[in-house]
Design a protein around this motif. Structure first.
Motif, short mmCIF file in Angstrom:
data_model
loop_
_atom_site.label_atom_id
_atom_site.label_comp_id
_atom_site.label_asym_id
_atom_site.label_seq_id
_atom_site.Cartn_x
_atom_site.Cartn_y
_atom_site.Cartn_z
N ARG A 1 39.11 26.01 29.24
CA ARG A 1 38.71 25.65 30.60
C ARG A 1 39.23 26.65 31.62
NH1 ARG A 1 40.27 19.40 31.19
NH2 ARG A 1 39.88 19.88 33.39
N PHE A 2 40.48 27.07 31.44
CA PHE A 2 41.05 28.04 32.38
C PHE A 2 40.39 29.41 32.20
CE2 PHE A 2 44.54 31.01 33.70
CZ PHE A 2 44.45 30.73 35.05
N LEU A 3 40.13 29.78 30.95
CA LEU A 3 39.46 31.06 30.69
C LEU A 3 38.07 31.06 31.31
CD1 LEU A 3 39.63 33.80 29.33
CD2 LEU A 3 38.88 32.74 27.20
N THR A 4 37.36 29.94 31.20
CA THR A 4 36.05 29.82 31.84
C THR A 4 36.17 29.90 33.36
OG1 THR A 4 35.24 28.43 30.02
CG2 THR A 4 34.03 28.33 32.10
N PHE A 5 37.21 29.28 33.91
CA PHE A 5 37.42 29.33 35.36
C PHE A 5 37.63 30.76 35.84
CE2 PHE A 5 40.58 29.52 38.80
CZ PHE A 5 39.84 28.95 39.83
N LEU A 6 38.32 31.58 35.04
CA LEU A 6 38.57 32.96 35.44
C LEU A 6 37.28 33.77 35.56
CD1 LEU A 6 41.79 33.86 33.39
CD2 LEU A 6 41.61 33.31 35.83
N GLY A 7 36.20 33.24 35.01
CA GLY A 7 34.91 33.91 35.12
C GLY A 7 34.05 33.39 36.26
N THR A 8 34.59 32.47 37.06
CA THR A 8 33.81 31.89 38.16
C THR A 8 33.91 32.76 39.42
OG1 THR A 8 35.69 30.59 38.96
CG2 THR A 8 34.27 29.58 37.28
N PRO A 9 32.97 32.61 40.35
CA PRO A 9 33.05 33.36 41.61
C PRO A 9 34.34 33.12 42.37
CG PRO A 9 30.86 32.43 41.31
CD PRO A 9 31.70 31.86 40.22
N GLN A 10 34.85 31.89 42.32
CA GLN A 10 36.10 31.59 43.03
C GLN A 10 37.25 32.43 42.48
OE1 GLN A 10 37.46 27.52 42.77
NE2 GLN A 10 39.09 27.82 44.28
N ALA A 11 37.37 32.50 41.16
CA ALA A 11 38.44 33.30 40.55
C ALA A 11 38.22 34.79 40.81
CB ALA A 11 38.51 33.01 39.06
N HIS A 12 36.97 35.24 40.73
CA HIS A 12 36.66 36.66 40.99
C HIS A 12 37.06 37.04 42.41
CE1 HIS A 12 33.48 37.07 37.55
NE2 HIS A 12 34.73 37.14 37.12
N ALA A 13 36.84 36.13 43.36
CA ALA A 13 37.20 36.41 44.75
C ALA A 13 38.71 36.58 44.88
CB ALA A 13 36.71 35.28 45.65
N ILE A 14 39.47 35.76 44.17
CA ILE A 14 40.93 35.87 44.21
C ILE A 14 41.38 37.20 43.62
CG2 ILE A 14 43.08 34.92 43.29
CD1 ILE A 14 41.73 32.14 43.40
N LEU A 15 40.82 37.57 42.46
CA LEU A 15 41.18 38.83 41.82
C LEU A 15 40.81 40.02 42.69
CD1 LEU A 15 40.03 37.88 38.21
CD2 LEU A 15 42.38 38.38 38.89
N THR A 16 39.66 39.94 43.34
CA THR A 16 39.22 41.04 44.21
C THR A 16 40.15 41.21 45.40
OG1 THR A 16 36.90 40.71 43.58
CG2 THR A 16 37.32 41.90 45.62
N ARG A 17 40.60 40.09 45.97
CA ARG A 17 41.52 40.19 47.11
C ARG A 17 42.82 40.89 46.73
NH1 ARG A 17 39.90 34.80 48.29
NH2 ARG A 17 41.85 33.97 47.44
N HIS A 18 43.18 40.82 45.47
CA HIS A 18 44.40 41.46 44.99
C HIS A 18 44.17 42.86 44.46
CE1 HIS A 18 47.39 38.14 45.24
NE2 HIS A 18 46.31 37.39 45.26
N GLY A 19 42.93 43.33 44.57
CA GLY A 19 42.64 44.71 44.20
C GLY A 19 42.07 44.91 42.82
N PHE A 20 41.81 43.84 42.09
CA PHE A 20 41.24 43.98 40.74
C PHE A 20 39.73 44.17 40.81
CE2 PHE A 20 45.24 41.82 39.88
CZ PHE A 20 45.67 42.46 38.73
N GLY A 21 39.21 44.79 39.78
CA GLY A 21 37.77 44.98 39.68
C GLY A 21 37.13 43.99 38.74
N ARG B 1 46.56 50.23 41.08
CA ARG B 1 46.17 50.11 42.48
C ARG B 1 46.56 48.74 43.03
NH1 ARG B 1 43.05 53.36 45.52
NH2 ARG B 1 42.39 54.57 43.70
N THR B 2 46.55 47.72 42.21
CA THR B 2 46.94 46.39 42.67
C THR B 2 48.41 46.33 43.06
OG1 THR B 2 47.29 45.77 40.34
CG2 THR B 2 45.18 45.17 41.34
N ASP B 3 49.26 47.13 42.42
CA ASP B 3 50.68 47.16 42.79
C ASP B 3 50.86 47.75 44.18
OD1 ASP B 3 51.75 46.16 40.27
OD2 ASP B 3 51.13 48.08 39.41
N VAL B 4 50.09 48.77 44.49
CA VAL B 4 50.14 49.35 45.84
C VAL B 4 49.63 48.33 46.85
CG1 VAL B 4 49.31 51.20 47.32
CG2 VAL B 4 49.86 51.67 44.92
N HIS B 5 48.56 47.63 46.50
CA HIS B 5 48.01 46.58 47.37
C HIS B 5 49.06 45.52 47.65
CE1 HIS B 5 45.70 42.91 48.35
NE2 HIS B 5 44.80 43.73 48.83
N ALA B 6 49.82 45.14 46.62
CA ALA B 6 50.82 44.08 46.78
C ALA B 6 52.06 44.53 47.54
CB ALA B 6 51.24 43.56 45.40
#
Length: 301
Positions: free
Chosen positions: A278-298, A237-242
């Motif tokens: 540190r980067f793996l921990t960042f991917l679990g933050t609200p900021q990273a989740h917001a980015i992933l959500t904007r691209h269609g990820f769950g 679904r993210t490919d369609v979004h992109a």
């Protein structure tokens, strides 16, 4: 320094360089010599001062050495992870993320062959699970996102595809990822679920016979659809979004839908394991989740 005899001044007040030399006792040739000597000294002194100042400025402006974090990530993560990396770098000056996007099976092979990497994010657990027996992971994988496999068609849907059943028609051109690619594995799971739900044992084979190409990553599948080189294909679904409207999703019943899970793991021989964590921990933050959500990820599951 002794002056040549023809330019010495027989002054009673001492050396010809004494400050008390009178103008009338300074012959033109001596005056010219003194002026040139003083100018040369001042020029040399100015050059030294300028050099010292330049060296000081360069030292003050010299940035701290950049530390690189090499992240191997599934091709479907390209857009989202690039933005997440930019956000991480802005919060951590002096760190640069170097991504390597490809099919998960290609990335796994590169790692097994000794490629330099700190973090591996796969589009399914299988390729990370395959690295564990060889001791290539520093810790168990951590889920970072989910995605959904869908049937996609070119924006105008010229073939008039309405569902999975239409893909069995003789004139259909279907494109999907190879079986070794996570998107290809998920596509076969969707076909199997549809066959079970409709009681059609030969359904999957019928669709596979309409496949005109098996791609090495899901982005190549999306590209063929965007170029109208196929009537339908299996992408995320993210490919369609992109695609920004160039592709359109053909919805499927809930019982045949397949969810893709993206696990990540730090590699045993990671050059910068602390940065990877540190980067793996960042991917679990609200900021990273917001980015992933904007691209269609769950959210991770």
């Amino acid at each position: 320094m002794r002056l040549p005899p023809h330019i010495r001044c027989p002054s009673r007040q001492g050396s010809p360089f004494a400050p008390q030399i009178r103008q009338k006792c300074t012959p033109p040739r001596l005056k010219s010599f003194l002026e040139k000597t003083l100018i040369a000294r001042e020029t040399a002194r100015s050059a030294v001062h300028a050099f010292v100042l330049l060296a000081t400025l360069l030292a003050a402006c010299d940035p701290a050495p950049t530390r690189e974090l090499h992240v191997f990530a599934a091709a479907s993560l390209r857009g989202a992870l690039t933005q997440a990396a930019d956000a991480f770098e802005s919060r951590n000056p002096g760190i640069r993320i170097v991504p390597n996007f490809a099919g998960s099976q290609v990335l796994r092979l590169q790692i097994e062959s000794g490629a330099r990497a700190d973090l591996f994010i796969s589009a399914n657990p299988d390729h990370l699970d395959a690295l564990q027996p060889a001791g290539l992971l520093a810790a168990p994988p951590t889920a970072v996102a989910t995605n959904q496999l869908v049937i996609a068609v070119p924006g105008a849907n010229p073939a008039g595809i309405t569902g999975l059943q239409d893909l069995t028609q003789p004139e259909r051109r279907v494109v999907m990822a190879a079986e070794s690619v996570p998107a290809g594995t998920y596509a076969r799971q969707m076909l199997a679920r549809h066959a079970a739900a409709t009681g059609q044992p030969g359904f999957a084979d019928a669709v596979l016979q309409r496949v005109i190409s098996f791609e090495t990553n899901v982005r190549q599948v999306a590209a063929k659809l965007e170029l109208d080189e196929a009537d339908a294909g299996f992408v995320y679904r993210t490919d369609v979004h992109a695609s920004h409207g160039r592709l359109h999703v053909i919805e499927t019943p809930p019982q045949v839908q397949v969810t893709a899970r993206y696990p990540a793991a730090i590699l045993r021989d990671a050059p910068n394991p602390e940065l990877a964590q540190r980067f793996l921990t960042f991917l679990g933050t609200p900021q990273a989740h917001a980015i992933l959500t904007r691209h269609g990820f769950g959210a991770p599951a």
